[in-house]
Scaffold this motif. Sequence first.
Motif, PDB file in Angstrom:
ATOM      1  N   VAL A   1       0.673  -1.190  -0.026  1.00 41.69           N
ATOM      2  CA  VAL A   1      -0.100   0.014   0.050  1.00 41.69           C
ATOM      3  C   VAL A   1       0.953   1.218   0.095  1.00 41.69           C
ATOM      4  N   GLU A   2       0.745   2.096  -0.902  1.00 42.97           N
ATOM      5  CA  GLU A   2       1.414   3.391  -1.149  1.00 42.97           C
ATOM      6  C   GLU A   2       1.239   4.365   0.034  1.00 42.97           C
ATOM      7  N   ILE A   3       2.183   4.814   0.808  1.00 43.62           N
ATOM      8  CA  ILE A   3       1.894   5.631   1.765  1.00 43.62           C
ATOM      9  C   ILE A   3       2.066   7.364   1.081  1.00 43.62           C
ATOM     10  N   VAL A   4       1.199   7.984   0.895  1.00 41.53           N
ATOM     11  CA  VAL A   4       1.008   8.948   0.313  1.00 41.53           C
ATOM     12  C   VAL A   4       1.237  10.440   0.928  1.00 41.53           C
ATOM     13  N   LEU A   5       1.014  10.191   2.309  1.00 45.15           N
ATOM     14  CA  LEU A   5       1.185  11.113   3.503  1.00 45.15           C
ATOM     15  C   LEU A   5       1.619  10.578   4.611  1.00 45.15           C
ATOM     16  N   ASP A   6       2.624  10.888   5.285  1.00 46.38           N
ATOM     17  CA  ASP A   6       3.006  10.202   6.640  1.00 46.38           C
ATOM     18  C   ASP A   6       3.430  11.539   7.422  1.00 46.38           C
ATOM     19  N   GLU A   7       2.250  12.085   8.363  1.00 43.94           N
ATOM     20  CA  GLU A   7       2.731  13.364   8.921  1.00 43.94           C
ATOM     21  C   GLU A   7       2.052  13.402  10.415  1.00 43.94           C
ATOM     22  N   GLY A   8       3.065  13.761  11.228  1.00 44.31           N
ATOM     23  CA  GLY A   8       2.577  13.975  12.831  1.00 44.31           C
ATOM     24  C   GLY A   8       2.097  15.439  12.751  1.00 44.31           C
ATOM     25  N   TYR A   9       1.335  15.712  13.943  1.00 48.58           N
ATOM     26  CA  TYR A   9       1.085  17.262  14.458  1.00 48.58           C
ATOM     27  C   TYR A   9       0.952  17.434  15.862  1.00 48.58           C
TER      28      TYR A   9
ATOM     29  N   SER B   1      -4.279  20.615  18.406  1.00 43.27           N
ATOM     30  CA  SER B   1      -4.035  21.940  17.813  1.00 43.27           C
ATOM     31  C   SER B   1      -5.174  22.831  17.357  1.00 43.27           C
ATOM     32  N   PRO B   2      -5.035  24.084  17.178  1.00 45.09           N
ATOM     33  CA  PRO B   2      -6.430  24.750  17.188  1.00 45.09           C
ATOM     34  C   PRO B   2      -6.914  24.690  15.826  1.00 45.09           C
ATOM     35  N   ASP B   3      -5.879  24.409  14.809  1.00 47.30           N
ATOM     36  CA  ASP B   3      -6.546  24.621  13.384  1.00 47.30           C
ATOM     37  C   ASP B   3      -5.655  23.567  12.714  1.00 47.30           C
ATOM     38  N   LEU B   4      -6.512  22.468  12.199  1.00 46.60           N
ATOM     39  CA  LEU B   4      -5.898  21.611  11.585  1.00 46.60           C
ATOM     40  C   LEU B   4      -6.300  21.342   9.851  1.00 46.60           C
ATOM     41  N   ARG B   5      -6.717  22.647   9.665  1.00 47.45           N
ATOM     42  CA  ARG B   5      -7.171  22.740   8.031  1.00 47.45           C
ATOM     43  C   ARG B   5      -6.073  22.448   7.257  1.00 47.45           C
ATOM     44  N   PRO B   6      -4.739  22.947   7.348  1.00 43.12           N
ATOM     45  CA  PRO B   6      -3.596  22.895   6.690  1.00 43.12           C
ATOM     46  C   PRO B   6      -3.281  21.360   6.406  1.00 43.12           C
ATOM     47  N   LEU B   7      -3.452  20.520   7.495  1.00 37.17           N
ATOM     48  CA  LEU B   7      -2.785  19.203   7.404  1.00 37.17           C
ATOM     49  C   LEU B   7      -4.136  18.635   6.531  1.00 37.17           C
ATOM     50  N   VAL B   8      -5.322  18.714   6.632  1.00 36.79           N
ATOM     51  CA  VAL B   8      -6.391  18.330   5.858  1.00 36.79           C
ATOM     52  C   VAL B   8      -6.156  18.510   4.340  1.00 36.79           C
TER      53      VAL B   8
ATOM     54  N   SER C   1      -5.674   9.951  17.048  1.00 42.71           N
ATOM     55  CA  SER C   1      -5.719  11.406  17.643  1.00 42.71           C
ATOM     56  C   SER C   1      -6.581  11.195  18.771  1.00 42.71           C
ATOM     57  N   TYR C   2      -6.615  11.883  19.880  1.00 52.18           N
ATOM     58  CA  TYR C   2      -7.469  11.883  20.973  1.00 52.18           C
ATOM     59  C   TYR C   2      -8.616  12.692  20.623  1.00 52.18           C
ATOM     60  N   ALA C   3      -9.606  12.847  21.517  1.00 52.46           N
ATOM     61  CA  ALA C   3     -10.981  13.454  21.450  1.00 52.46           C
ATOM     62  C   ALA C   3     -11.023  14.701  20.533  1.00 52.46           C
ATOM     63  N   ALA C   4     -10.506  15.725  21.130  1.00 55.27           N
ATOM     64  CA  ALA C   4     -10.639  17.002  20.534  1.00 55.27           C
ATOM     65  C   ALA C   4     -10.128  17.035  19.048  1.00 55.27           C
ATOM     66  N   ASP C   5      -8.966  16.473  18.907  1.00 52.63           N
ATOM     67  CA  ASP C   5      -8.485  16.616  17.222  1.00 52.63           C
ATOM     68  C   ASP C   5      -9.219  15.639  16.531  1.00 52.63           C
ATOM     69  N   ALA C   6      -9.364  14.693  17.093  1.00 57.80           N
ATOM     70  CA  ALA C   6     -10.188  13.704  16.198  1.00 57.80           C
ATOM     71  C   ALA C   6     -11.592  14.033  15.661  1.00 57.80           C
ATOM     72  N   VAL C   7     -12.261  14.825  16.558  1.00 54.72           N
ATOM     73  CA  VAL C   7     -13.544  15.715  16.088  1.00 54.72           C
ATOM     74  C   VAL C   7     -13.424  16.652  15.154  1.00 54.72           C
ATOM     75  N   GLN C   8     -12.277  17.340  15.490  1.00 55.26           N
ATOM     76  CA  GLN C   8     -11.753  18.320  14.433  1.00 55.26           C
ATOM     77  C   GLN C   8     -11.518  17.667  12.957  1.00 55.26           C
ATOM     78  N   LEU C   9     -10.658  16.671  12.899  1.00 54.74           N
ATOM     79  CA  LEU C   9     -10.123  16.062  11.751  1.00 54.74           C
ATOM     80  C   LEU C   9     -11.230  15.590  10.874  1.00 54.74           C
ATOM     81  N   HIS C  10     -11.988  14.594  11.607  1.00 50.71           N
ATOM     82  CA  HIS C  10     -13.224  13.877  10.719  1.00 50.71           C
ATOM     83  C   HIS C  10     -14.086  14.871  10.347  1.00 50.71           C
ATOM     84  N   LYS C  11     -14.522  16.050  11.002  1.00 55.30           N
ATOM     85  CA  LYS C  11     -15.249  17.101  10.583  1.00 55.30           C
ATOM     86  C   LYS C  11     -14.686  17.640   9.322  1.00 55.30           C
ATOM     87  N   LEU C  12     -13.539  18.071   9.196  1.00 48.58           N
ATOM     88  CA  LEU C  12     -12.740  18.625   8.161  1.00 48.58           C
ATOM     89  C   LEU C  12     -12.787  17.733   6.972  1.00 48.58           C
TER      90      LEU C  12
END
Length: 416
Positions: A206-214, A218-225, A240-251
């Motif tokens: 499986v090709e890994i096209v992005l491998d990135e920690g943060y 983080s207050p704004d994960l939009r650039p990562l998405v 991710s833990y709760a706050a980051d997971a909520v933000q990431l999945h919404k984005l």
Amino acid sequence: MINRKNFIVRACLAGTFAALGVSAAHAADPVKIGYLIPLSGSAAAAIGKDMSRATHLAVKHINEAGGIKSLGGAKLELLESDTRGDPKVAITETERLITREKVPVLLGAFQSGVTFPATAVAEKYSVPWVVDLAAKADITERGYKYVFRGTQVPASSNAESMADFVAWAGKTTGKPAKSVAMVYENTDWGQDMANTLRKKFKEQGVEIVLDEGYPPNSPDLRPLVLKIKGRKPDVVTVTSYAADAVQLHKLLVQMKVDAMAYIGSAGGQIDSGFLPQVGKDVAKLVFTTNGWAGYESSITTPFAKKFWDEFKGAYKVEPNELSVSAYGSVWMIKDALERAGKAEPQAIRDALAKTSIKGTDLNKLLGYDIVIDEKGQNPLKRYVMQQITPTGEYRTIWPENLASKSYKMTWPAAKN
């Protein structure tokens, strides 16, 4: 002044206690458990509260059932300390609980970055520590003799389950994922997960096209998405833990990242606050590993139903892997105390090292037996994969022997 009547009564009581094999002075002394858990100050606080609830419920149930019978019915007493997600606080509190409170056993502390240094303090003082859910591999890879992890396994096992599921889902449906974007918080847990995922996906082609920690919280994960969207992955893994997971999945949904699936790693995605905050339209695209197979597979005995009903009734949320594992960890301590026959650190440590809990109602609730190996680890714990249904329920879909009988996996996940 002791009169003749009181003397006779006391003598009779002493004889009774002697016959039971306990001393009158210590028959009802509670057994203190030092409990460290994040309740504020970090992204893990919501999870910590869920686990704390289950831990207190386990103590309640054990005490109501007669306490520690080998200690004359001694009750468990939980001395809870809020780590605030801070390793320095945990180190200080561990030392306080050992040196001032004289606890003979410790429990906690959920976060790997907190548990790792705090358990070193317990090892220094030769006081046993039962790890509830911290997944950093090195916690049980340092050659320590007083650290035991019975209801959790290293993060590597969680990550292996994620990658193995992706391969299985592709083979089963004929729709394999050919590329993946891996995003993860830069913590011990996140790095451990990424290291294993990286290896497994490469082995599977499986090709890994992005491998990135943060940075966590983080207050704004939009650039990562935006980065994820630009790489057009078939699958996105989110550690991710709760706050980051909520933000990431919404984005991921709002920014229309068109992946076959978003796969969580038994962190924020199984937090009790995840579903209410992301909503069903976002959640139905989410798969997540879980250390617990869920209601259908596990609530099959009066013991399990008592736990489920009382937890849900008291807190208005359903138990999850986090709460179930926390509950099981207290029963593991109870089992060790029964066999130790004394509330002393060395005796408890020796009993924990010989733990073998198999085929009991507790095992049926957990979904696995608890056996401690030479590293202080339970090699019998495994992860399952769950999908969140369009109606907002977690249903086990893999492995097949634990899969829900009432739900069929959707792969790729149903789009809006």
